[in-house]
Design a protein around this motif. Structure first.
Motif: not given
Lengths: 115, 113
Positions: A33, A35, A43, A90, A94, A103-108
């Motif tokens: 994704y 964002y 967001l 961002l 997932s 559940t989505q995991y985000f980068g920095p």
């Protein structure tokens, strides 16, 4: 431990230029994704890709184009940036399907400043 | 479309006291998931809690939330706030296919000593 990587961390550019952001995930997920987080910390989803296929394309100006070479990579190109594009972009990933696997995991994030 | 409402932009609480962050939602889907994400300063949002079961309490890192479909709510609570809890908290819901998250506007939590 970071598993979603984004480059660059920060980018400053002039109005009208083209920019590209990279994202890579090492979680083995099938969906990625983009964002946008604006200056007010709102967001919002821009795009989502499942197995390299575009699934979600929200109301995003045409100057934004996502590019996916494989399940682990999703890049974002912005042609001719505008001042309102200044934001943090961002990337997330997932594994879709199955209970608890959304559940989505985000980068920095990549912070873009358009002058 | 889906929407998530977080009524407080900023919540300030004294260390050791309880805290509650409100979250309500609107959706047309029957089977979806709800999340609380926390974002510390200059870091990525990270998942704090997830739930898709009505009236079931979910806990993690001292925080808890219960999904109440009857009132369309998923409030976040903690019995004793810590200084390290100061961060931006987002409530979010996932669409039925898990292809996008709809976020609330976020609530900044500031824990004072």
């Amino acid at each position: 431990e970071t598993a979603v990587f984004q480059t660059p961390n920060y980018h400053v550019t002039q109005v009208g230029n083209e920019v590209s952001f990279n994202c890579k995930q090492t979680l083995g997920h099938d969906t990625m994704y983009w964002y946008k987080q604006d200056s007010k910390k709102l967001l919002k989803i821009m795009f989502s890709y499942n197995n390299k296929q575009l699934i979600v394309n929200e109301t995003v100006p045409r100057r934004f184009s996502p590019q996916s070479s494989d399940k682990a990579h999703l890049n974002l190109r912005i042609k001719s940036v505008e001042p309102e594009d200044s934001a943090v972009y961002l990337c997330a990933s997932s594994q879709t399907g199955g209970e608890g696997q959304d559940t989505q995991y985000f980068g920095p994030g990549t912070r873009l400043l358009v002058l | 479309g889906d929407s998530v409402t977080q009524t407080e932009g900023l919540v300030t609480v004294t260390e050791g006291l309880p805290v509650k962050l409100n979250c309500t939602y609107q959706t047309t889907y029957l089977t979806i998931a709800f999340f609380w994400y926390v974002q510390y300063l200059n870091e990525a949002p990270q998942v704090l809690l997830r739930s898709s079961t009505d009236n079931k309490r979910t806990e993690h890192q001292g925080f808890h939330a219960t999904l109440h479909k009857s009132s369309s709510s998923f409030h976040l609570q903690k019995s004793s706030a810590q200084l390290s809890d100061s961060a931006l908290y987002y409530c979010a819901l996932s669409d039925c296919m898990g292809y996008k998250l709809t976020f609330g506007t976020g609530t900044s939590l500031l824990v004072d000593p």
